[in-house]
Design a protein around this motif. Structure first.
Motif, PDB file in Angstrom:
ATOM      1  N   ARG A 158       1.098  -1.131   0.238  1.00 29.72           N
ATOM      2  CA  ARG A 158       0.022  -0.514  -0.003  1.00 29.72           C
ATOM      3  C   ARG A 158       0.865   0.731   0.064  1.00 29.72           C
ATOM      4  O   ARG A 158       1.792   0.961   1.005  1.00 29.72           O
ATOM      5  CB  ARG A 158      -1.096   0.136   1.191  1.00 29.72           C
ATOM      6  CG  ARG A 158      -1.348  -1.347   1.957  1.00 29.72           C
ATOM      7  CD  ARG A 158      -2.929  -1.425   0.670  1.00 29.72           C
ATOM      8  NE  ARG A 158      -2.914  -2.336   0.802  1.00 29.72           N
ATOM      9  CZ  ARG A 158      -4.887  -2.615  -0.036  1.00 29.72           C
ATOM     10  NH1 ARG A 158      -5.438  -2.333  -0.982  1.00 29.72           N
ATOM     11  NH2 ARG A 158      -5.730  -4.064   0.602  1.00 29.72           N
ATOM     12  N   ILE A 159       0.854   1.879  -1.477  1.00 33.04           N
ATOM     13  CA  ILE A 159       1.423   3.441  -0.881  1.00 33.04           C
ATOM     14  C   ILE A 159      -0.236   4.823  -0.838  1.00 33.04           C
ATOM     15  O   ILE A 159      -0.495   4.475  -1.064  1.00 33.04           O
ATOM     16  CB  ILE A 159       2.283   3.191  -2.660  1.00 33.04           C
ATOM     17  CG1 ILE A 159       2.987   2.478  -2.480  1.00 33.04           C
ATOM     18  CG2 ILE A 159       2.851   4.541  -2.302  1.00 33.04           C
ATOM     19  CD1 ILE A 159       4.689   2.367  -3.921  1.00 33.04           C
ATOM     20  N   ALA A 160       1.020   5.223  -0.251  1.00 33.52           N
ATOM     21  CA  ALA A 160      -0.288   7.076   0.250  1.00 33.52           C
ATOM     22  C   ALA A 160       0.737   7.798  -0.340  1.00 33.52           C
ATOM     23  O   ALA A 160       2.251   8.153  -0.100  1.00 33.52           O
ATOM     24  CB  ALA A 160      -0.120   7.694   1.279  1.00 33.52           C
ATOM     25  N   LEU A 161       0.605   8.913  -1.160  1.00 37.17           N
ATOM     26  CA  LEU A 161       0.899   9.727  -2.169  1.00 37.17           C
ATOM     27  C   LEU A 161       0.741  10.589  -2.145  1.00 37.17           C
ATOM     28  O   LEU A 161      -0.640  11.515  -2.732  1.00 37.17           O
ATOM     29  CB  LEU A 161       0.652   9.046  -3.704  1.00 37.17           C
ATOM     30  CG  LEU A 161       1.927   9.926  -4.750  1.00 37.17           C
ATOM     31  CD1 LEU A 161       3.037   9.335  -4.628  1.00 37.17           C
ATOM     32  CD2 LEU A 161       1.075   8.998  -6.281  1.00 37.17           C
ATOM     33  N   THR A 162       1.421  12.383  -1.733  1.00 31.23           N
ATOM     34  CA  THR A 162       1.479  12.518  -1.573  1.00 31.23           C
ATOM     35  C   THR A 162       2.056  13.532  -2.476  1.00 31.23           C
ATOM     36  O   THR A 162       3.499  13.580  -2.223  1.00 31.23           O
ATOM     37  CB  THR A 162       2.068  13.787  -0.128  1.00 31.23           C
ATOM     38  OG1 THR A 162       0.741  12.344   0.627  1.00 31.23           O
ATOM     39  CG2 THR A 162       1.475  15.069   0.822  1.00 31.23           C
ATOM     40  N   ASP A 163       1.641  14.750  -2.733  1.00 35.36           N
ATOM     41  CA  ASP A 163       2.681  15.369  -3.809  1.00 35.36           C
ATOM     42  C   ASP A 163       2.919  16.415  -2.524  1.00 35.36           C
ATOM     43  O   ASP A 163       2.456  17.750  -1.963  1.00 35.36           O
ATOM     44  CB  ASP A 163       1.204  16.601  -4.367  1.00 35.36           C
ATOM     45  CG  ASP A 163       2.227  17.336  -5.275  1.00 35.36           C
ATOM     46  OD1 ASP A 163       3.396  17.859  -4.938  1.00 35.36           O
ATOM     47  OD2 ASP A 163       1.502  17.965  -6.744  1.00 35.36           O
ATOM     48  N   ILE A 164       4.542  17.116  -2.923  1.00 37.33           N
ATOM     49  CA  ILE A 164       5.378  17.658  -1.690  1.00 37.33           C
ATOM     50  C   ILE A 164       6.158  18.978  -2.971  1.00 37.33           C
ATOM     51  O   ILE A 164       6.989  19.076  -2.697  1.00 37.33           O
ATOM     52  CB  ILE A 164       6.123  16.940  -0.849  1.00 37.33           C
ATOM     53  CG1 ILE A 164       7.275  16.126  -1.943  1.00 37.33           C
ATOM     54  CG2 ILE A 164       5.036  16.201   0.001  1.00 37.33           C
ATOM     55  CD1 ILE A 164       8.043  15.318  -1.237  1.00 37.33           C
ATOM     56  N   THR A 165       6.206  18.804  -3.853  1.00 31.42           N
ATOM     57  CA  THR A 165       6.168  20.049  -4.683  1.00 31.42           C
ATOM     58  C   THR A 165       6.267  21.655  -3.755  1.00 31.42           C
ATOM     59  O   THR A 165       7.483  21.690  -4.398  1.00 31.42           O
ATOM     60  CB  THR A 165       5.438  19.972  -6.350  1.00 31.42           C
ATOM     61  OG1 THR A 165       5.747  19.120  -6.934  1.00 31.42           O
ATOM     62  CG2 THR A 165       6.386  21.483  -7.003  1.00 31.42           C
TER      63      THR A 165
END
Length: 734
Positions: A158-165
């Protein structure tokens, strides 16, 4: 039409009681029907609520601010929510069953693969940051929170993906600000070290490079604990940082503290440290201002040494001795252990000073101090009161006063022997002796002055008894020590003069036929008569007399086997003998045993060595090696008192055993105690599963024998078959 319930009511047999009116029955049926309708309505509402909850979950999952992906063990995307598809810029149906690493930029592919392998291997939750490429080719920074899904075979990730740009852009702006601060830090005279919330070094100024011996480029990004904190303090540092991050509690931030730091060459040195938190941002950063205080500590140590240590011998002086005695008294109450004071006075020291001068006397005192220190442990204190008087404080002695007295007497005797060795003073050999007075202490109710007076009085008793003597203040303890010393002297004489005899106890098979015997050593004391091994074997082990005694027992047993082998009616008999752990661990044990077997010419297959589980507590590998070598020559091994000691099944598969011996403590109550019976059954089952013979000792009744035989035990030893006695008393040799 009548309902089914009405029909059943009509068919029900009449019991003679008054019949119920049809109206009453009809009313009850209506009530039941209403209740059923209510239940159906509640069920329908529950189903609607469940559907609404599922719809809400799907909505929350699909439109969550975080992208959720599920990967197979091959790294293929098996599930992705709408947010995840938007973040990666590709239609969801095109993403399924395709590899996730195609979204990872070339620079981060190796890091992602290592992360994936680590997750599959260690099954631990991990977080990392990667640069990802969208479907349209644009790059963004993402944080991945990864964990293995529990209970799935094959595994799912399981992967939780967050945009941290945006966060990365803010960090870049912050770096510009930090660059300005850094120029100030670089010029600071004290060490300046900044760490992040994980304890990793962010800044290491030139002063820190000079003091700690590390180059800045080599330590940036490394954990502070691994760089400048000694091993003994690292866990405390990590726990303190975790506690602060979790609760905000701290004992160091905003304060000046002194502790030990570590240089690059591995040397430790004292520092003064002040820590501050940088701003209020989360996660936090911390800056430490460090100052080397080695020179200050050295000056303080010099002052303390002058105040608390004797300048001639470098031993604690009277002042420090009194402090340590006071501390020892305070700790005795909590630990319930005994302590002892040994007051040491040199014989004829004044004559040496008068005849050869104080310089020669000082040389003697210095050598005496070194010899005393060589005889004690680190927890003990050796002090010089003045002149030729020394005091030794022994701590952590046995809680039993008699045993503590014996321990103190042993150390005191070591002092007497060490101090009686020749001294070389100014090129000439000198002989000196000492008198020692001993007193025990156990709690704070005794004062330091009283203890020293008691030890001093004991010294006078020692001097009155002659040169090179030790005496206890407590007459009862003196008597106990004297009794032990007398027993030790008698034991030495007994071994030398052959006062020991071998008694044999028969061992029988399931039919009651004697198949062998156990050889048991007894001490035929000239005044006290027959002494049980429990009284003299521990003393023999402590004094080293177990080696010659064990040698004599082995030779006697082999001689008896040789005698039996010459007679047809006894040639089939086996003999077992006990082996002490101290005896077995002696480096010459194996050569001595093989030599005796070779000289006697006995069949080693008729010889069984019994040992207890205490032998296995130290150096299991060495024990197995010796047993294997002896077994290769035909010797056998029996594990005595099995189940009463270490009792780990792990070692059984490593040991070349032949037999397990059920301890008499289990046999005694085997008919009345279900626990003892269960243990005995377990030992017999274990022996059968491992291919080991099982013998029960302490069998005294027919009932015990029958119970054990019924459980598969076919070898016995105990009073039922014969008591230990001379070899002539054995049934097959009478």
């Amino acid at each position: 039409m009548r309902t089914e319930a009405e029909a059943q009511l009509a068919r029900a047999p009449r019991t003679g009681a008054r019949e119920r009116p049809d109206e009453e029955v009809r009313h009850e049926l209506e009530v039941h029907q209403i209740e059923l309708e209510i239940q159906n309505e509640e069920l329908r509402r529950s189903q609607l609520a469940l559907e609404e909850s599922r719809d809400r979950y799907v909505t929350l999952y699909e439109f969550a601010p975080v992208g959720y992906l599920t990967l197979t063990g091959e790294g293929l995307i098996s599930e992705v929510n709408l947010t995840g598809a938007i973040l990666l810029g590709e239609e969801r149906k095109k993403m399924l069953r395709r590899r996730f690493d195609r979204f990872v930029t070339r620079e981060d592919k190796d890091r992602y693969r290592r992360l994936f392998v680590s997750l599959m291997r260690d099954d631990e939750r991990q977080t990392c940051e990667l640069a990802l490429r969208r479907g349209d080719g644009s790059v963004f920074h993402a944080q991945l929170d990864c964990r293995m899904a529990a209970g799935y075979k094959p595994p799912l990730l399981r992967i939780a993906l967050t945009d941290i740009t945006e966060r990365k852009r803010a960090e870049a702006a912050l770096q510009q600000s930090e660059a300005r601060k850094s120029s100030i830090i670089q010029m600071a005279l004290d060490c300046v070290v900044t760490i992040d919330h994980e304890g990793k070094i962010l800044e290491f100024n030139p002063a820190a490079e000079r003091v700690f011996g590390h180059q800045r480029v080599d330590v940036l990004g490394k954990e502070l604990a691994q760089v400048i904190i000694p091993l003994s303090l690292r866990e405390a540092h990590r726990q303190g940082l975790k506690r602060y991050l979790a609760t905000g509690e701290t004992h160091v931030i905003g304060k000046r503290i002194e502790l030990t730091a570590l240089r690059s060459d591995g040397s430790e040195f004292p520092v003064e440290l002040a820590i501050t938190r940088m701003g209020t941002d989360e996660p936090p950063m911390f800056t430490g201002f460090v100052r080397d205080i080695t020179q200050r500590r050295a000056a303080e140590a010099d002052i303390e040494h002058l105040a608390f240590y004797d300048p001639l011998t470098q031993l604690p002086n009277r002042r420090l001795l009194l402090e340590r005695l006071q501390q020892a008294l305070a700790t005795r109450t909590r630990s319930r252990r005994q302590g002892a004071i040994l007051f040491i006075d040199l014989d004829d020291f004044k004559s040496l000073n008068d005849n050869q001068g104080h310089d020669v006397g000082d040389m003697l005192l210095q050598q005496v101090a070194r010899r005393l220190l060589a005889c004690v442990r680190e927890v003990d204190t050796v002090a010089r009161l003045g002149g030729d008087e020394f005091v030794v404080v022994l701590e952590e002695l046995n809680g039993n006063p008699r045993q503590a007295a014996i321990q103190a007497e042993i150390i005191g005797e070591k002092f007497l022997v060490a101090l009686a060795q020749p001294y070389i003073l100014a090129g000439h050999e000198h002989h000196s002796t000492a008198a020692i007075g001993v007193t025990l202490f156990s709690d704070h109710r005794e004062t330091v002055d009283d203890l020293l007076k008691r030890a001093d009085l004991a010294v006078y008793q020692a001097k009155a008894a002659g040169r090179n003597k030790l005496r206890f203040f407590d007459q009862e303890m003196q008597a106990a020590v004297s009794a032990r010393a007398a027993l030790e002297a008698d034991l030495s004489s007994g071994v030398r003069e052959g006062q020991f005899v071998i008694h044999y106890q028969p061992q029988v098979d399931g039919e009651g036929r004697m198949v062998g015997a156990e050889a048991l050593v007894r001490w035929q004391h000239p005044r006290r008569g027959l002494i049980d091994p429990a009284e003299f074997i521990p003393l023999a082990e402590e004094t080293g007399l177990i080696q010659p005694l064990g040698q004599w027992v082995l030779e006697s047993v082999c001689a008896q086997l040789s005698d039996w082998s010459a007679r047809p009616d006894t040639a089939h008999l086996n003999l077992s003998m006990n082996v002490s752990a101290c005896e077995f661990r002696h480096p010459e044990f194996l050569p001595r045993v093989l030599s005796v077997i070779d000289r006697s010419g006995v069949d080693p297959h008729r010889l069984m060595f019994e040992f207890t589980e205490s032998l296995l507590l130290d150096d299991l590998q060495g024990t197995v090696a010796k047993m294997t070598a002896l077994k290769a020559r035909g010797g056998g091994f029996s594990l005595d008192d099995f189940g009463t000691g270490y009792s780990s099944l792990a070692y059984l598969k490593h040991l070349p055993l032949d037999q397990l011996k059920i301890d008499r403590s289990f046999v005694r109550d085997i008919l009345t105690d279900s626990n003892d019976a269960a243990i005995a059954r377990t030992i017999m089952a274990l022996g059968q599963s491992l291919g080991l013979a099982v013998i029960a000792e302490g069998v005294e009744t027919v009932g015990q024998r029958d119970f054990l035989a019924g459980q598969g035990c076919h070898a016995f030893q105990g009073f039922l078959f014969g008591r230990p006695g001379p070899v002539e008393a054995l049934p097959s040799t009478a």
